[in-house]
Write a protein that holds these residues in place. Structure first.
Motif, mmCIF file in Angstrom:
data_model
loop_
_atom_site.group_PDB
_atom_site.id
_atom_site.type_symbol
_atom_site.label_atom_id
_atom_site.label_comp_id
_atom_site.label_asym_id
_atom_site.label_seq_id
_atom_site.Cartn_x
_atom_site.Cartn_y
_atom_site.Cartn_z
ATOM 1 N N MET A 1 -98.633 -17.444 -10.260
ATOM 2 C CA MET A 1 -99.373 -17.430 -11.527
ATOM 3 C C MET A 1 -99.752 -15.993 -11.858
ATOM 4 O O MET A 1 -100.212 -15.245 -10.992
ATOM 5 C CB MET A 1 -100.623 -18.293 -11.417
ATOM 6 N N TYR A 2 -99.545 -15.607 -13.110
ATOM 7 C CA TYR A 2 -99.797 -14.235 -13.530
ATOM 8 C C TYR A 2 -101.138 -14.118 -14.249
ATOM 9 O O TYR A 2 -101.599 -15.064 -14.882
ATOM 10 C CB TYR A 2 -98.685 -13.754 -14.466
ATOM 11 N N LYS A 3 -101.745 -12.931 -14.147
ATOM 12 C CA LYS A 3 -102.984 -12.692 -14.875
ATOM 13 C C LYS A 3 -102.968 -11.296 -15.480
ATOM 14 O O LYS A 3 -102.355 -10.366 -14.946
ATOM 15 C CB LYS A 3 -104.202 -12.866 -13.973
ATOM 16 N N ILE A 4 -103.662 -11.169 -16.614
ATOM 17 C CA ILE A 4 -103.782 -9.892 -17.300
ATOM 18 C C ILE A 4 -104.822 -9.036 -16.576
ATOM 19 O O ILE A 4 -105.902 -9.507 -16.230
ATOM 20 C CB ILE A 4 -104.213 -10.091 -18.764
ATOM 21 N N GLU A 5 -104.489 -7.760 -16.361
ATOM 22 C CA GLU A 5 -105.422 -6.823 -15.746
ATOM 23 C C GLU A 5 -105.620 -5.614 -16.650
ATOM 24 O O GLU A 5 -104.729 -5.257 -17.440
ATOM 25 C CB GLU A 5 -104.904 -6.343 -14.387
ATOM 26 N N THR A 6 -106.785 -4.980 -16.526
ATOM 27 C CA THR A 6 -107.057 -3.713 -17.197
ATOM 28 C C THR A 6 -107.070 -2.621 -16.140
ATOM 29 O O THR A 6 -107.890 -2.675 -15.217
ATOM 30 C CB THR A 6 -108.418 -3.747 -17.906
ATOM 31 N N PRO A 7 -106.153 -1.650 -16.214
ATOM 32 C CA PRO A 7 -106.164 -0.575 -15.211
ATOM 33 C C PRO A 7 -107.482 0.188 -15.272
ATOM 34 O O PRO A 7 -107.966 0.523 -16.353
ATOM 35 C CB PRO A 7 -104.977 0.299 -15.616
ATOM 36 N N GLU A 8 -108.061 0.455 -14.104
ATOM 37 C CA GLU A 8 -109.360 1.126 -14.052
ATOM 38 C C GLU A 8 -109.341 2.358 -13.148
ATOM 39 O O GLU A 8 -109.843 3.410 -13.535
ATOM 40 C CB GLU A 8 -110.437 0.143 -13.580
ATOM 41 N N SER A 9 -108.764 2.236 -11.983
ATOM 42 C CA SER A 9 -108.781 3.353 -11.037
ATOM 43 C C SER A 9 -107.634 4.324 -11.322
ATOM 44 O O SER A 9 -106.701 4.022 -12.080
ATOM 45 C CB SER A 9 -108.665 2.829 -9.614
ATOM 46 N N GLU A 10 -107.703 5.489 -10.688
ATOM 47 C CA GLU A 10 -106.630 6.468 -10.832
ATOM 48 C C GLU A 10 -105.319 5.903 -10.302
ATOM 49 O O GLU A 10 -104.247 6.135 -10.875
ATOM 50 C CB GLU A 10 -107.007 7.745 -10.078
ATOM 51 N N VAL A 11 -105.404 5.129 -9.209
ATOM 52 C CA VAL A 11 -104.208 4.501 -8.635
ATOM 53 C C VAL A 11 -103.609 3.508 -9.624
ATOM 54 O O VAL A 11 -102.375 3.446 -9.800
ATOM 55 C CB VAL A 11 -104.552 3.794 -7.305
ATOM 56 N N ASP A 12 -104.476 2.716 -10.277
ATOM 57 C CA ASP A 12 -104.003 1.756 -11.286
ATOM 58 C C ASP A 12 -103.234 2.473 -12.385
ATOM 59 O O ASP A 12 -102.132 2.062 -12.772
ATOM 60 C CB ASP A 12 -105.183 1.017 -11.911
ATOM 61 N N PHE A 13 -103.828 3.557 -12.908
ATOM 62 C CA PHE A 13 -103.194 4.258 -14.028
ATOM 63 C C PHE A 13 -101.914 4.975 -13.592
ATOM 64 O O PHE A 13 -100.958 5.060 -14.372
ATOM 65 C CB PHE A 13 -104.176 5.240 -14.672
ATOM 66 N N ASP A 14 -101.889 5.482 -12.374
ATOM 67 C CA ASP A 14 -100.648 6.110 -11.888
ATOM 68 C C ASP A 14 -99.505 5.095 -11.888
ATOM 69 O O ASP A 14 -98.387 5.397 -12.334
ATOM 70 C CB ASP A 14 -100.854 6.662 -10.470
ATOM 71 N N ALA A 15 -99.789 3.875 -11.406
ATOM 72 C CA ALA A 15 -98.760 2.830 -11.372
ATOM 73 C C ALA A 15 -98.386 2.389 -12.781
ATOM 74 O O ALA A 15 -97.210 2.146 -13.079
ATOM 75 C CB ALA A 15 -99.258 1.639 -10.555
ATOM 76 N N TYR A 16 -99.395 2.301 -13.638
ATOM 77 C CA TYR A 16 -99.187 1.885 -15.036
ATOM 78 C C TYR A 16 -98.282 2.877 -15.766
ATOM 79 O O TYR A 16 -97.299 2.486 -16.403
ATOM 80 C CB TYR A 16 -100.563 1.787 -15.693
ATOM 81 N N PHE A 17 -98.591 4.173 -15.664
ATOM 82 C CA PHE A 17 -97.795 5.177 -16.382
ATOM 83 C C PHE A 17 -96.412 5.368 -15.754
ATOM 84 O O PHE A 17 -95.442 5.652 -16.461
ATOM 85 C CB PHE A 17 -98.550 6.509 -16.441
ATOM 86 N N GLU A 18 -96.331 5.222 -14.456
ATOM 87 C CA GLU A 18 -95.023 5.304 -13.792
ATOM 88 C C GLU A 18 -94.104 4.202 -14.318
ATOM 89 O O GLU A 18 -92.925 4.445 -14.623
ATOM 90 C CB GLU A 18 -95.192 5.189 -12.277
ATOM 91 N N PHE A 19 -94.642 2.994 -14.438
ATOM 92 C CA PHE A 19 -93.854 1.870 -14.950
ATOM 93 C C PHE A 19 -93.462 2.129 -16.400
ATOM 94 O O PHE A 19 -92.315 1.855 -16.789
ATOM 95 C CB PHE A 19 -94.657 0.572 -14.845
ATOM 96 N N ARG A 20 -94.386 2.659 -17.199
ATOM 97 C CA ARG A 20 -94.067 2.943 -18.609
ATOM 98 C C ARG A 20 -92.930 3.949 -18.702
ATOM 99 O O ARG A 20 -92.011 3.783 -19.516
ATOM 100 C CB ARG A 20 -95.306 3.471 -19.347
ATOM 101 N N TRP A 21 -92.980 4.991 -17.869
ATOM 102 C CA TRP A 21 -91.907 5.990 -17.903
ATOM 103 C C TRP A 21 -90.576 5.379 -17.463
ATOM 104 O O TRP A 21 -89.542 5.582 -18.107
ATOM 105 C CB TRP A 21 -92.266 7.169 -16.992
ATOM 106 N N GLN A 22 -90.607 4.608 -16.362
ATOM 107 C CA GLN A 22 -89.377 3.998 -15.851
ATOM 108 C C GLN A 22 -88.711 3.104 -16.892
ATOM 109 O O GLN A 22 -87.485 3.105 -17.029
ATOM 110 C CB GLN A 22 -89.703 3.166 -14.603
ATOM 111 N N MET A 23 -89.529 2.341 -17.645
ATOM 112 C CA MET A 23 -88.987 1.361 -18.582
ATOM 113 C C MET A 23 -88.668 1.941 -19.958
ATOM 114 O O MET A 23 -87.679 1.553 -20.588
ATOM 115 C CB MET A 23 -89.976 0.197 -18.743
ATOM 116 N N LEU A 24 -89.501 2.864 -20.438
ATOM 117 C CA LEU A 24 -89.414 3.272 -21.837
ATOM 118 C C LEU A 24 -88.980 4.712 -22.068
ATOM 119 O O LEU A 24 -88.699 5.080 -23.219
ATOM 120 C CB LEU A 24 -90.771 3.047 -22.522
#
Length: 308
Positions: free
Chosen positions: A1-24
């Motif tokens: 089951m999936y859930k929506i998350e809001t990135p909060e920590s520096e680690v969260d945002f690093d993973a978030y932006f890395e994924f954005r770069w990889q995909m887009l």
């Protein structure tokens, strides 16, 4: 089951932006860093992880102005597509836009993504500028309708909103917007993101301004109801704060709280109106405002003698 998350920590945002770069960005040979822009700090970000903790879907929304939100950077990992994750992210971002008072959402879509956005209620409006100089896109728009909103006398309500923006420009910058008017209750809302302090809560001064304008607006609409005219000025205002606002700033003024006689205006006399405004954070009461307003009658027309 999936859930929506809001990135909060520096680690969260690093993973978030890395994924954005990889995909887009990476597929078009753009360097890391190109996935970010100047709106990151004023945006709301959402992401979904898989059971390994890996980011598999993302999206972002920010306000272009008090009425328009823009959604960008919707992406889902190739192996996770077809599971409705993009629509989960879209639904979360649209909820943010509604909460901020947006009446429309725009997005710039590449041709491949256009069918998805159409399935979410967007329509093609025009061709958008090419992203990073290469990627051809179309601007799409979705108009938000709040079926629970009551807007009696919409022309008067628009006139009130326009009066605020024209005479008090900061009200538009604060995202203060008339939400509903039933004839007996006026509700205004403001954007938390546009009035947030270093503690992540709404500035006390912004709350006071929201309350003051709500009382002023209720008197404005009552003058319209009674077919009277006058200049409304705040004589005195007091507010008691109980809790901080961390989610949705709301201000309500009920006609039962008004105390004063409007009819003296028709006799050329100034009128004093006392009223109360309730301040809420979502459905939680957080402050009360008591105001004393004066309504000054219009200046009498000067009679001129045109006889020679």
């Amino acid at each position: 089951m999936y859930k929506i998350e809001t990135p909060e920590s520096e680690v969260d945002f690093d993973a978030y932006f890395e994924f954005r770069w990889q995909m887009l960005r990476k597929p078009w040979n753009y360097p890391q860093g190109s996935e970010k822009d100047e709106y990151e700090q004023v945006s709301e970000h959402r992401m979904i992880r898989n059971n390994k903790g890996e980011v598999i879907a993302i999206g972002r929304v920010h306000m272009n102005n008090a009425e328009e939100a823009q959604i960008r950077h919707i992406a889902v990992a190739n192996e996770a597509q077809g599971r409705g994750l993009a629509k989960m992210v879209m639904s979360s971002l649209e909820a943010v836009a509604r909460q901020e008072g947006a009446v429309r959402i725009v997005t710039n879509s590449r041709e491949l993504s256009t069918p998805f956005f159409k399935s979410c209620g967007f329509e093609v409006e025009r061709e958008a500028s090419a992203e990073l100089g290469k990627l051809k896109r179309q601007q799409m728009v979705k108009r938000l309708l709040d079926h629970n909103t009551i807007l009696l006398h919409p022309k008067w309500c628009k006139e009130l909103q326009d009066t605020w923006h024209d005479t008090i420009p900061i009200s538009e910058q604060m995202g203060i917007k008339l939400h509903q008017y039933s004839g007996k209750t006026l509700e205004n809302r403001a954007s938390l993101n546009k009035n947030i302090n270093l503690h992540g809560t709404m500035f006390a001064g912004s709350i006071f301004s929201l309350a003051t304008l709500t009382g002023w607006g209720m008197i404005f609409l009552q003058l319209k109801e009674k077919n009277l005219m006058g200049e409304i000025v705040l004589g005195d205002g007091n507010i008691h704060y109980h809790k901080p606002i961390t989610m949705q700033p709301r201000a309500l003024c009920h006609i039962e709280s008004l105390n004063g006689k409007f009819d003296v205006l028709s006799k050329g006399k100034k009128c004093q109106i006392k009223l109360h405004v309730d301040i809420l954070d979502g459905d939680t009461a957080v402050a009360e405002f008591s105001g004393v307003y004066w309504i000054l009658p219009p200046e009498p027309e000067v009679q001129t003698d045109n006889e020679s």
